[in-house]
Enzyme design. Structure first.
Site, PDB file in Angstrom:
ATOM      1  N   SER A 158       0.837  -1.194   0.000  1.00 49.84           N
ATOM      2  CA  SER A 158       0.000   0.000   0.000  1.00 49.84           C
ATOM      3  C   SER A 158       0.885   1.263   0.000  1.00 49.84           C
ATOM      4  CB  SER A 158      -0.963  -0.035   1.186  1.00 49.84           C
ATOM      5  OG  SER A 158      -1.973   0.924   1.056  1.00 49.84           O
ATOM      6  N   ASP A 256     -10.075  -3.834  -5.368  1.00 52.39           N
ATOM      7  CA  ASP A 256      -9.281  -2.786  -4.718  1.00 52.39           C
ATOM      8  C   ASP A 256      -9.486  -1.483  -5.475  1.00 52.39           C
ATOM      9  OD1 ASP A 256      -7.197  -1.136  -3.708  1.00 52.39           O
ATOM     10  OD2 ASP A 256      -5.888  -2.854  -3.387  1.00 52.39           O
ATOM     11  N   HIS A 286      -8.444  -4.453  -0.981  1.00 53.46           N
ATOM     12  CA  HIS A 286      -7.210  -3.805  -0.580  1.00 53.46           C
ATOM     13  C   HIS A 286      -6.720  -4.409   0.733  1.00 53.46           C
ATOM     14  CE1 HIS A 286      -4.221  -0.632  -0.565  1.00 53.46           C
ATOM     15  NE2 HIS A 286      -4.444  -0.480   0.737  1.00 53.46           N
TER      16      HIS A 286
END
Length: 310
Positions: A158, A256, A286
């Site tokens: 991320s 995501d 995600h």
């Protein structure tokens, strides 16, 4: 685009439903969280509601520039993996994934160095990238004496994936360093802080992040900046010249909001001349690797294989 793990789709989508149903009981990310919410999010595992497990054989230390590290050194070391944790530049910590990083260290025969970079909103851009750059330069200069190898790898999840790319670009553009890091492993990163189409169109679904929480976290990390300023390649590596970067493995799930970021980055990375492995995981949200799923086990094995052989 090849989608993987379709045989696990029913399990993955069922988990997404359960996660979304429980969203009301979880603290919200982004949107300028209160001091109490920020403290809770930082104290607990990313994506969870319990503190992380800290292993006694992981070492904490401070290197040049005062940046803190968490190091995991197995008996056999064939390389060094510079790991940059996720958490929207505002949550997460270098000691938040000890179990996973130690397992990676042992199985991929890597010394893992995780960066305790400064977090927003107390330390907005460029503090976090500055810390990651400092540690990368330290490794280029000292990995051989510290860990007995010059084989360097970089990656993260991320925000950590974003910071990994920013770090490689800073090494190239500020210090003329290319080729020192042999490969990059990039999990579901945001590479356009002005928002790709998938970020803008994802809507309110509570799958760890969504359109509004992304807007909120970008404001924490880059306060007061408008959309055009956030397209600056120093902030959004999707707009950067990617020449001279190492081979990469780029991974994202189909559920995501950052799906486009990985698809677009993979295309530009390959067009700039470096090999890319693109993994698109069927149904995954995600941060899916934070959770006990079949696709998580598979993805962690693919990560270990890539880093061990890169």
């Amino acid at each position: 685009m090849t989608i993987t793990d379709e045989d696990c789709l029913a399990e993955t989508l069922a988990f997404n439903e359960q996660f979304e149903a429980a969203a009301a009981s979880r603290p919200a990310r982004g949107q300028a969280p209160s001091a109490d919410t920020l403290a809770l999010l930082r104290r607990n595992r990313l994506g969870g509601d319990t503190p992380p497990v800290r292993l006694p054989h992981a070492q904490s230390r401070v290197v040049e520039g005062g940046v803190k590290l968490r190091t995991f050194v197995p008996d056999r070391v064939d390389g060094v993996y510079l790991h940059i944790h996720g958490g929207g530049w505002a949550f997460g910590s270098a000691d938040g994934q000890d179990e996973r990083l130690w397992r990676l260290a042992v199985q991929a025969r890597l010394a893992v160095v995780s960066v305790e970079y400064r977090l927003a909103p107390e330390h907005p851009f460029p503090a976090g990238p500055d810390d990651c750059e400092a540690v990368a330069r330290w490794l280029v200069e000292h990995a051989a004496t510290e860990f007995g190898t010059e084989r360097l790898l970089i990656g993260g999840e991320s925000a950590g994936a974003h910071l990994s790319v920013v770090t490689l670009l800073r090494l190239r553009d500020r210090h003329g360093i290319t080729g020192a890091f042999r490969a990059a492993h990039l999990l579901f990163g945001p590479y356009d802080l002005s928002m790709t189409p998938s970020q803008r169109s994802f809507g309110p679904r509570q799958l760890l992040i969504n359109t509004d929480s992304l807007r909120g976290i970008y404001e924490l990390f880059t306060p007061g900046m408008d959309v055009e300023r956030r397209r600056d390649p120093e902030l959004s590596p999707l707009f950067a010249n990617l020449a001279g970067l190492p081979p990469a493995r780029i991974v994202v799930g189909t559920e995501d909001p950052l799906l486009d970021d990985s698809l677009f980055l993979a295309g530009r990375w390959q067009a700039a001349g470096a090999p890319v492995q693109l993994g698109v995981v069927a149904g995954a949200m995600h941060g899916f690797t934070l959770f006990p799923l079949t696709v998580t086990e598979r993805e962690q094995q693919r990560e270990r294989d890539f880093l061990a052989t890169a």
